[in-house]
Structure formats: structure tokens, C-alpha cells
Write a protein that holds these residues in place. Structure first.
Motif, PDB file in Angstrom:
ATOM      1  N   LEU A 102       0.826  -1.214   0.000  1.00 18.83           N
ATOM      2  CA  LEU A 102       0.000   0.000   0.000  1.00 18.83           C
ATOM      3  C   LEU A 102       0.856   1.256   0.000  1.00 18.83           C
ATOM      4  CD1 LEU A 102      -2.286  -2.090   0.712  1.00 18.83           C
ATOM      5  CD2 LEU A 102      -3.327  -0.248   2.021  1.00 18.83           C
ATOM      6  N   GLY A 103       1.900   1.262   0.830  1.00 14.13           N
ATOM      7  CA  GLY A 103       2.771   2.441   0.893  1.00 14.13           C
ATOM      8  C   GLY A 103       3.489   2.685  -0.415  1.00 14.13           C
ATOM      9  N   ALA A 104       3.981   1.622  -1.045  1.00 14.88           N
ATOM     10  CA  ALA A 104       4.689   1.770  -2.316  1.00 14.88           C
ATOM     11  C   ALA A 104       3.767   2.306  -3.406  1.00 14.88           C
ATOM     12  CB  ALA A 104       5.280   0.426  -2.740  1.00 14.88           C
ATOM     13  N   ALA A 105       2.531   1.781  -3.473  1.00 13.22           N
ATOM     14  CA  ALA A 105       1.583   2.261  -4.482  1.00 13.22           C
ATOM     15  C   ALA A 105       1.269   3.739  -4.282  1.00 13.22           C
ATOM     16  CB  ALA A 105       0.298   1.434  -4.435  1.00 13.22           C
ATOM     17  N   ASN A 106       1.173   4.176  -3.027  1.00 17.45           N
ATOM     18  CA  ASN A 106       0.960   5.598  -2.754  1.00 17.45           C
ATOM     19  C   ASN A 106       2.134   6.429  -3.264  1.00 17.45           C
ATOM     20  OD1 ASN A 106      -1.446   5.002  -1.452  1.00 17.45           O
ATOM     21  ND2 ASN A 106      -0.557   5.033   0.597  1.00 17.45           N
ATOM     22  N   ILE A 107       3.350   5.918  -3.085  1.00 16.46           N
ATOM     23  CA  ILE A 107       4.541   6.631  -3.560  1.00 16.46           C
ATOM     24  C   ILE A 107       4.498   6.774  -5.077  1.00 16.46           C
ATOM     25  CG2 ILE A 107       7.052   6.425  -3.848  1.00 16.46           C
ATOM     26  CD1 ILE A 107       7.117   5.201  -1.018  1.00 16.46           C
ATOM     27  N   PHE A 108       4.065   5.739  -5.786  1.00 11.00           N
ATOM     28  CA  PHE A 108       4.008   5.811  -7.246  1.00 11.00           C
ATOM     29  C   PHE A 108       3.027   6.886  -7.707  1.00 11.00           C
ATOM     30  CE2 PHE A 108       4.999   1.042  -6.879  1.00 11.00           C
ATOM     31  CZ  PHE A 108       6.361   1.289  -6.837  1.00 11.00           C
ATOM     32  N   VAL A 109       1.876   6.992  -7.034  1.00  9.26           N
ATOM     33  CA  VAL A 109       0.902   8.024  -7.399  1.00  9.26           C
ATOM     34  C   VAL A 109       1.472   9.415  -7.142  1.00  9.26           C
ATOM     35  CG1 VAL A 109      -1.358   9.009  -6.858  1.00  9.26           C
ATOM     36  CG2 VAL A 109      -1.096   6.533  -7.006  1.00  9.26           C
ATOM     37  N   ILE A 110       2.058   9.619  -5.967  1.00  7.50           N
ATOM     38  CA  ILE A 110       2.633  10.919  -5.613  1.00  7.50           C
ATOM     39  C   ILE A 110       3.753  11.285  -6.579  1.00  7.50           C
ATOM     40  CG2 ILE A 110       3.930  12.167  -3.841  1.00  7.50           C
ATOM     41  CD1 ILE A 110       2.366  10.475  -1.758  1.00  7.50           C
ATOM     42  N   PHE A 111       4.593  10.303  -6.926  1.00  7.96           N
ATOM     43  CA  PHE A 111       5.697  10.548  -7.856  1.00  7.96           C
ATOM     44  C   PHE A 111       5.168  11.001  -9.211  1.00  7.96           C
ATOM     45  CE2 PHE A 111       8.697   8.798 -11.075  1.00  7.96           C
ATOM     46  CZ  PHE A 111       9.791   9.597 -10.781  1.00  7.96           C
ATOM     47  N   CYS A 112       4.143  10.336  -9.718  1.00  9.69           N
ATOM     48  CA  CYS A 112       3.567  10.708 -11.014  1.00  9.69           C
ATOM     49  C   CYS A 112       2.971  12.117 -10.971  1.00  9.69           C
ATOM     50  CB  CYS A 112       2.505   9.701 -11.437  1.00  9.69           C
ATOM     51  SG  CYS A 112       3.168   8.107 -11.967  1.00  9.69           S
ATOM     52  N   LEU A 113       2.302  12.455  -9.872  1.00  7.76           N
ATOM     53  CA  LEU A 113       1.735  13.796  -9.741  1.00  7.76           C
ATOM     54  C   LEU A 113       2.832  14.854  -9.699  1.00  7.76           C
ATOM     55  CD1 LEU A 113      -1.150  13.106  -7.181  1.00  7.76           C
ATOM     56  CD2 LEU A 113      -1.320  13.360  -9.663  1.00  7.76           C
ATOM     57  N   THR A 139       6.064 -12.938  -6.376  1.00  7.43           N
ATOM     58  CA  THR A 139       6.989 -12.335  -7.345  1.00  7.43           C
ATOM     59  C   THR A 139       6.807 -10.814  -7.396  1.00  7.43           C
ATOM     60  OG1 THR A 139       5.385 -12.831  -9.097  1.00  7.43           O
ATOM     61  CG2 THR A 139       7.215 -14.362  -8.799  1.00  7.43           C
ATOM     62  N   GLY A 140       5.604 -10.344  -7.053  1.00  7.64           N
ATOM     63  CA  GLY A 140       5.368  -8.904  -7.038  1.00  7.64           C
ATOM     64  C   GLY A 140       6.130  -8.198  -5.937  1.00  7.64           C
ATOM     65  N   LEU A 141       6.426  -8.908  -4.837  1.00  4.82           N
ATOM     66  CA  LEU A 141       7.106  -8.277  -3.703  1.00  4.82           C
ATOM     67  C   LEU A 141       8.503  -7.775  -4.064  1.00  4.82           C
ATOM     68  CD1 LEU A 141       7.143  -7.526  -0.700  1.00  4.82           C
ATOM     69  CD2 LEU A 141       7.908  -9.871  -0.205  1.00  4.82           C
ATOM     70  N   PRO A 142       9.414  -8.613  -4.579  1.00  7.70           N
ATOM     71  CA  PRO A 142      10.737  -8.079  -4.927  1.00  7.70           C
ATOM     72  C   PRO A 142      10.687  -7.072  -6.065  1.00  7.70           C
ATOM     73  CG  PRO A 142      10.521 -10.354  -5.674  1.00  7.70           C
ATOM     74  CD  PRO A 142       9.334 -10.070  -4.811  1.00  7.70           C
ATOM     75  N   PHE A 143       9.715  -7.242  -6.993  1.00 12.22           N
ATOM     76  CA  PHE A 143       9.652  -6.305  -8.108  1.00 12.22           C
ATOM     77  C   PHE A 143       9.147  -4.937  -7.662  1.00 12.22           C
ATOM     78  CE2 PHE A 143       8.595  -4.946 -12.488  1.00 12.22           C
ATOM     79  CZ  PHE A 143       9.813  -5.270 -13.073  1.00 12.22           C
ATOM     80  N   THR A 144       8.433  -4.880  -6.541  1.00 13.44           N
ATOM     81  CA  THR A 144       8.036  -3.587  -5.979  1.00 13.44           C
ATOM     82  C   THR A 144       9.264  -2.778  -5.583  1.00 13.44           C
ATOM     83  OG1 THR A 144       6.006  -4.593  -5.114  1.00 13.44           O
ATOM     84  CG2 THR A 144       6.631  -2.460  -4.201  1.00 13.44           C
ATOM     85  N   VAL A 145      10.259  -3.446  -5.025  1.00 16.02           N
ATOM     86  CA  VAL A 145      11.511  -2.770  -4.671  1.00 16.02           C
ATOM     87  C   VAL A 145      12.171  -2.205  -5.921  1.00 16.02           C
ATOM     88  CG1 VAL A 145      13.788  -3.063  -3.615  1.00 16.02           C
ATOM     89  CG2 VAL A 145      11.815  -4.298  -2.689  1.00 16.02           C
ATOM     90  N   ILE A 146      12.144  -2.971  -7.004  1.00 13.35           N
ATOM     91  CA  ILE A 146      12.726  -2.507  -8.267  1.00 13.35           C
ATOM     92  C   ILE A 146      12.004  -1.258  -8.764  1.00 13.35           C
ATOM     93  CG2 ILE A 146      12.937  -3.105 -10.717  1.00 13.35           C
ATOM     94  CD1 ILE A 146      13.668  -5.918  -9.867  1.00 13.35           C
ATOM     95  N   LEU A 147      10.677  -1.232  -8.658  1.00 18.83           N
ATOM     96  CA  LEU A 147       9.921  -0.060  -9.114  1.00 18.83           C
ATOM     97  C   LEU A 147      10.221   1.180  -8.272  1.00 18.83           C
ATOM     98  CD1 LEU A 147       8.389  -2.055 -10.942  1.00 18.83           C
ATOM     99  CD2 LEU A 147       6.295  -0.829 -10.371  1.00 18.83           C
TER     100      LEU A 147
END
Length: 546
Positions: free
Chosen positions: A88-99, A521-529
Motif C-alpha cells: 500500500l505504501g509503495a503504491a501511494n509513492i508511485f501516485v505521488i511521484f507521477c503527480l 513475485t510482485g514483492l521483490p519487483f516492488t523494490v525494483i519499481l
């Protein structure tokens, strides 16, 4: 995009600087290889490691299905319960970054260089973004998710496996019909709106920026050049690409598994074909065969034609359901559901102190991992059609256009199903299994046989196009960014996507095993994103200084 040959990745952009051309030549020197046995392009360890690992995984799951199912179940529980806050925290960061990219000066950077012009007009570009936003997920969850969340919100507090499922933290009172509808739709839009498309935007922007502006190969490792430098050509880069392959493969396998169960349910409703793993295996095998044929036909003769047919059918089904249902209520609801989404967004995206942990872990964490696992697939597609756009234009359109399409789809299909419960006391769709809810909703509309058949066709063709396109993306990654890698290699990945979906369905956990692998598999790839966001910022700042 410029033409390529089988022994190239993507060419350095026209008018590229000496630095960009040098980076491109270094990249090609490190990733180029020769076509080996069976027509495979074995250029580096990425293909060998990922290919052998997937083959071993298939044999292990077939040989020990009960043990594998137990292991997958443990993985799902451990990751969702231990890392729900992280997703949840990572997805929030992606939205804020895009904005931030939209409102800061780096938004003026143009993908492909200052003189680049878009390869597609707005209409064609929007249509392709729309195509990227459609898939098996919308067919599977278009009715089932709004109905499920509405029912949960209406029911109040319950306990499943020791987890509270009430919606009280989000402000909905049990038995409040209007509030439950708004909350159910807001929760659905949350899973299909800004957050997932921000995930796609990050990957797509990274691929486009470092390919078109920096002249690097079209592969995930290229995005980390500002952080790792020349080390992207070594094991750091190999590991990043291997993780991208695993994430994409299991994300696709999950979608194929959902598609097979829904197609099986629909065929049972229409023709009485038995429901079970045997039928699902036959479906996956046959459809993977069609996808393989599509691979052999090529993009223009295969997936492009199928995609155009599917988009037309999806649009016709959407319009039919809109007109056959309570049209005015759906159209007014669309605006109200968007307002509800904005209203509930802070509570839904909050990663700490939640009481509705079953929703947070079983729905949101899984969704974010699933979207992240699909991000190399959809991100590469978006990147390839977005050359010539400014970063600001790119982010705004990638966030908003597909999100609105998804909201419209959910509002129409979910809205009709909810109105059937509220206005007509028709609960067959509400009470049905997830894969049957769409067909039960269509049962009380006109032309049931035709629309249900169209729904099955849509699921199957989405299945084919996802498998074909996904094998292309995995093939590109394992070939070091070459967009014209040998066809036998692409056929190999197409076949094994279907094989992975089959063995996971046959394991003791069934669909739960599919969910377990995608979230693992989504967990380590979240770190990559997350690291990719840093790399994008560094790359954009360098472009601004150039």
C-alpha cells in the motif's frame, strides 16, 4: 518507432548525441549474442536462468501438487500479512511521484528528444491506451467486485479466518444501502484507478526515457543506468531482468487462470459443459495453441487483428448493458461513484491502523502485486506507442484515460448488477461464485444467450492476446531488448505461460496458488519499481541540464 533488425535492440534515436550513441554501442556489445540451437537467442544468462527455473517449477508443481499447494498457500499468507503495509505504501509513492512529474519542470522533457514528434495522433494513441486497460481482469471482476464489496458493506462486521471484514473504518454503517453502494463502487474504483495506472506509468516512462532519450536497449535493466552505471550489463542487470520475467510470467498465468475458470463457468451456463480442472486444462491448452498460432502469424497478422475484434465486441457489450439496464441511474451513478472514490481514497490507501484487514490483505495487497507483476508487460506496450510525448502529457494521459475507461466499465457492469439487487430483489448474481456473476447478471437482460456467448468470446480472445503479447514482452527482456528476437523463442514462452497456469490450477491450491505466486513475485519487483522512480528522476534532471 524506427525499424529494427533481428541483431539489434532498438536503434539510438535520430540525432542522438555522441554520449547516447556510445551508451547504445556499449549496451549492444554487452547484450548481443548469436542465434543458438532451435533458433533461440541465448545472449546472456537471463534466458537460461529464467527458462530453466520455469521448467523446473512446472515439473515440481506437477510432481508434488499437494506439497506445492501448501507451499503456495503459506507464501500468500506470509506475504499479504507481513507486507500489506509495504504494497500500500509503495503504491501511494508511485501516485505521488507521477503527480510530481506533472507539476514540476521535468514534465516538459520530451520522450525521444526535443525535436521528436509523436508517432501516433491523439485518437490512435488513446485507443491503444484503452486497449492496454482492457483485459481478462475487467471481464472477471467487472460484476463480481462491485457486488462483493457492496454485499460486505451491507453485512456489517463478520469474521473470516480470524480477520475482521467490517467496513467501519471507512465510515459505512451496516444496512445503509446508499452508503454501501457508494463504498462498494469506491473500493472497486480504488483497485482499478490511479494507483495501478501510476504503477504502469512508472515502468512505461522508465522504458521510454532510457530507450528513446538515452539510446539504451528496451529492457528493464536500462532504467537503472543512472544508479548502477556499467554494472547493468553484469549480474545486477541480469537479476533485474530475471525478476521482471518471473513477475510478468506469473502475472499472466494468474490472468489466464481467471480467464479459464470464467470461460468454463460460462460454457457450463450456456451448453452444460462440466465445470472442473479437466475442462479448464483443455481450455488453457486449446487457447494457448491459438495464441501460439497468433505468434507465428506475427503482430500485424495475429494479435493486432484479434485485439481490434475484441475492442469492438467489448464496446458493443458495454453499450448493450448500458442501454438494457437502468441507463439514467448508471450515468448519474458514474459521477457519484467518482466522487465517492475521492471521498474514500485517503482511508482506502491508508497502510497503517486498518481494521478491515481481510479487504486490505486479500484484495488490495493482491491487486497491487498483480498490477506490479503486469507492469513490464503493459509498461513496454505503452512505451512503444508513446515516443514524442512530453513527460507531463504522457503521465496525465496514462493516468486518466485508462482509469476513466475502467471506471466506466465497472460503473456499467457493477452498477447494473447492484441495481438488480436493490430495485428488483434479484440476488442470483450476488449469490453466485465470482466467475459466474457476469453471466448471472446477463441472465435477466434481453438476448441472454447472445450476450453470454459474446462474454465467453471476449474472455477467450483476451486470453489469446494477453498470452501472445506477454510472450513478446518476455522474449524482448530475455533477448536483451531486441524487439525482433527469433520466433521459436517467443513460442517457447507462449507455451510455458500456459503450462504455468495449468500446473498452478492443478495444484492443491487452485486459483489460490495463482494468487500466491503473483504476490510473491510482485514483492521483490516492488523494490525494483521504487528504485526505478529514483532512476527516472535522475534521468529527467540530466535531460533538463542537457
Amino acid at each position: 518507432m524506427s525499424d529494427t533488425t533481428p541483431d539489434q535492440g532498438i536503434p539510438a534515436p535520430e540525432g542522438a548525441s555522441d554520449v547516447i550513441e556510445t551508451q547504445y554501442e556499449i549496451g549492444q556489445d554487452n547484450i548481443d549474442g548469436s542465434v543458438g540451437p532451435f533458433g533461440f537467442d541465448i545472449h546472456n544468462p537471463v534466458f537460461l536462468v529464467s527458462g530453466l527455473a520455469i521448467v523446473a517449477f512446472v515439473f515440481y508443481t506437477l510432481a508434488l501438487p499437494d506439497q506445492a499447494g501448501a507451499a503456495f498457500s503459506w507464501l500468500f499468507s506470509a506475504v499479504t500479512k507481513g507486507f500489506d503495509w509495504f504494497f500500500l505504501g509503495a503504491a501511494n509513492i508511485f501516485v505521488i511521484f507521477c503527480l510530481l512529474l506533472i507539476v514540476t519542470p521535468v514534465g516538459s522533457v520530451r520522450l525521444g528528444g526535443a525535436e521528436a514528434t509523436p508517432d501516433y495522433g491523439y485518437v490512435g494513441w488513446f485507443a491503444m491506451l484503452f486497449a492496454a486497460g482492457m483485459g481478462i481482469g475487467l471481464m472477471f471482476y467487472g460484476v463480481s467486485e462491485p457486488l462483493t464489496h457492496f454485499s460486505t458493506a451491507m453485512g456489517g462486521t463478520t469474521v473470516e479466518d480470524g480477520l475482521r471484514t467490517d467496513w467501519a473504518p471507512l465510515g459505512a454503517a451496516a444496512g445503509d444501502e446508499a452508503a454501501s453502494i457508494r463504498l462498494g463502487m469506491a473500493a472497486t474504483i480504488f483497485h482499478w484507478g490511479l494507483h495501478p495506472w501510476a504503477i504502469y506509468a512508472v515502468v512505461a516512462l522508465a522504458l521510454a526515457l532510457f530507450s528513446y532519450n538515452k539510446g539504451l536497449p528496451l529492457t528493464i535493466r536500462s532504467a537503472f543506468y543512472p544508479i548502477l552505471g556499467e554494472r547493468i550489463w553484469g549480474w545486477w542487470g541480469h537479476t533485474i531482468d530475471i525478476l521482471a520475467v518471473f513477475a510478468t510470467l506469473f502475472g499472466l498465468a494468474t490472468s489466464l487462470g481467471f480467464g479459464a475458470t470464467q470461460a468454463n463457468a460460462g460454457l457450463n451456463e450456456l451448453f452444460g459443459i462440466p465445470v472442473g480442472s479437466g475442462t479448464e486444462v483443455i481450455l488453457i491448452t486449446c487457447i494457448t495453441g491459438v495464441a501460439t498460432f497468433s505468434v507465428l502469424r506475427g503482430l500485424d497478422g495475429g494479435v493486432k487483428i484479434l485485439s481490434e475484434v475484441n475492442m469492438g465486441l467489448a464496446f458493443l457489450l458495454l453499450v448493450f448493458v448500458l442501454l438494457a439496464g437502468p441507463t439514467l441511474a448508471i450515468l448519474t451513478g458514474f459521477a457519484d461513484y467518482l466522487l465517492a472514490y475521492v471521498e474514500y481514497l485517503p482511508a482506502l490507501s491508508n497502510p497503517v491502523g486498518r481494521e478491515d484487514v481481510n479487504f486490505m490483505q486479500g484484495w488490495t495487497s493482491f491487486y497491487w502485486a498483480w498490477w506490479i507483476s503486469w507492469s513490464p508487460f503493459v509498461g513496454m506496450f505503452i512505451a512503444r506507442v508513446s515516443r514524442g510525448r512530453t513527460v507531463r502529457e504522457f503521465v496525465i494521459c496514462v493516468l486518466l484515460i485508462p482509469s476513466l475507461v475502467c471506471v466506466l466499465w465497472m460503473s456499467v457492469f457493477g452498477g447494473v448488477a447492484i441495481q438488480q439487487v436493490v430495485l428488483d430483489s434479484y440476488t442470483a448474481a450476488q449469490d453466485a461464485a465470482l466467475e459466474l456473476k457476469l453471466f448471472k447478471m446477463l441472465d435477466v437482460l434481453p438476448l441472454t444467450g447472445i450476450t453470454s456467448l459474446v462474454g465467453i468470446i471476449l474472455v477467450i480472445v483476451f486470453f489469446v492476446t494477453s498470452s501472445d503479447s506477454g510472450s513478446l514482452v518476455i522474449d524482448t527482456i530475455t533477448a536483451g531488448g531486441k524487439v525482433d528476437a527469433p520466433v521459436p523463442q517467443r513460442v517457447f514462452w507462449c507455451i510455458f505461460e500456459g503450462a504455468v497456469a495449468i500446473v498452478l490450477l492443478l495444484s492443491a491450491g487452485g486459483l489460490g496458488s495463482l494468487q500466491s505466486m503473483v504476490i510473491s513475485t510482485g514483492l521483490p519487483f516492488t523494490v525494483i519499481l521504487l528504485a526505478m522512480c529514483v532512476a527516472i528522476w535522475k534521468g529527467l534532471m540530466a535531460e533538463r541540464r542537457a
